[in-house]
Design an enzyme around this catalytic site. Structure first.
Site, PDB file in Angstrom:
ATOM      1  N   PRO A   7       0.632  -1.252  -0.080  1.00 52.22           N
ATOM      2  CG  PRO A   7      -0.956  -1.506   1.525  1.00 52.22           C
ATOM      3  CD  PRO A   7       0.494  -2.044   1.270  1.00 52.22           C
ATOM      4  CD  GLU A   8       4.338   2.085  -3.154  1.00 49.48           C
ATOM      5  OE1 GLU A   8       4.628   3.119  -4.154  1.00 49.48           O
ATOM      6  OE2 GLU A   8       4.924   1.049  -3.669  1.00 49.48           O
TER       7      GLU A   8
ATOM      8  CE  LYS B 230       4.548   5.178   1.100  1.00 53.32           C
ATOM      9  NZ  LYS B 230       5.876   4.457   1.305  1.00 53.32           N
TER      10      LYS B 230
ATOM     11  NE  ARG C 292       5.244 -10.234   5.331  1.00 54.62           N
ATOM     12  CZ  ARG C 292       5.861 -10.025   4.209  1.00 54.62           C
ATOM     13  NH1 ARG C 292       6.647  -8.857   3.966  1.00 54.62           N
ATOM     14  NH2 ARG C 292       5.970 -10.600   3.118  1.00 54.62           N
TER      15      ARG C 292
ATOM     16  NE  ARG D 161      12.397  -1.075   2.656  1.00 56.51           N
ATOM     17  CZ  ARG D 161      13.066  -1.719   3.596  1.00 56.51           C
ATOM     18  NH1 ARG D 161      13.832  -2.878   3.596  1.00 56.51           N
ATOM     19  NH2 ARG D 161      12.598  -1.583   4.830  1.00 56.51           N
TER      20      ARG D 161
END
Length: 280
Positions: free
Chosen positions: A2-3, A54, A119, A270
DNA sequence: CCAGCAGCCTGTGCGC
DNA sequence: TGCGCACAGGCTGCTG
């Protein structure tokens, strides 16, 4: 993950279905995720839903709000009478509730809002509206595309930084809302090597990148977000941007522009995808 | 102040 | 088949 486009899509769904509902009770199954006193919003009515970077803010008809961040794998799914004929994604959601459902908001008229999170990185906070601006996450949020991120502010952020341009694009304090998927795709669209130190970009490259950021975010919004990992909208449905990735997740595949091979490296810890021959 | 990175968490996908 | 382990990543907080 989700951005900006994904969280904006969730926000629009919650605005449509959640506003006007009253919270009757909250079933908190995981204390790690839910912070604050739920009593402060029980019997309160949702009046608006907002997005900051976000993050999401659900406003009530009293002094309190819910501040929410779904991080990587959080889902906010509304189920009510209007949506009972709409099927949630079997693959991304499964049953409701599931073993990944950590908070259930019981609403009036028999509706429910589920917070799922594999998570458990996400968080939900009950907080006074006035205190919201003291939360570091909101206080330090940088200017946002489509809101206050002007080309001039973008230029200043880039020219004053010595970190790789891709890491800067993802720094929420510098620019709000851009994450890994859209940073990768924006840099590809602009033909800029993600490893370049930000301050080495020329004026024309910065302008090209600015337009590219807006362009890929718009495409993401148009497709209802990218259903990487567990992303679904507020109805539990998948988005479509994952079928339109320019470079993200396309390691060893062909570059859409030159046919060369897409490479994957690590930047700022990343995964970073780019075309070494198109991106200079 | 700035840059870089470990830690949080758990399903997935690999090697053996 | 099943075990063990590296990997993924947004953000916080620590280190140099």
């Amino acid at each position: 993950m989700p951005e900006l486009p994904e969280v904006e899509t969730i926000k629009l769904g919650l605005q449509k279905y959640l506003v006007g509902h009253k919270i009757l009770d909250i079933d908190v199954r995981d204390q790690k995720i839910f912070k604050g006193d739920k009593k402060n919003i029980i019997n309160a009515k949702v009046i608006d839903v907002k997005r900051v970077g976000k993050g999401l803010i659900i406003e009530f008809d009293n002094d309190y709000v819910l501040a929410i961040h779904v991080k990587l794998t959080g889902q906010l799914i509304y189920r009510g009478r209007e949506t009972e004929n709409i099927e949630v994604s079997k693959e991304k959601v499964g049953s409701l509730p599931s073993k990944f459902t950590h908070v259930i908001f019981n609403l009036d008229h028999g509706a429910n809002l589920y917070y799922n999170d594999i998570r458990r990185f996400g968080w939900i906070k009950v907080i006074q509206k006035e205190e919201l601006k003291n939360l570091p996450f909101f206080k330090e949020m940088g200017p946002e595309p489509f809101k206050d991120l002007t080309l001039d502010k973008f230029k200043k952020a880039i020219q004053s930084s010595n970190i790789p341009i891709k890491v800067l694009l993802m720094d929420q304090k510098k620019i709000g809302g851009v994450g890994n998927i859209y940073a990768n795709d924006a840099l590809f669209n602009a033909g800029i090597d993600p490893r370049r130190k930000a301050k080495t970009l020329s004026e024309s490259e910065i302008e090209e990148l600015y337009n590219s950021v807006l362009k890929v975010l718009e495409k993401g919004l148009e497709k209802g977000g990218a259903s990487e990992l567990t992303y679904v909208n507020a109805l539990g449905q998948t988005g479509g941007y994952q079928n339109h990735f320019l470079v993200y997740g396309r390691e060893e595949e062909r570059c859409l522009r030159c046919g060369g091979e897409i490479k994957k490296i690590k930047l700022g810890g990343r995964g970073t995808y780019f075309c070494p021959s198109c991106q200079k």
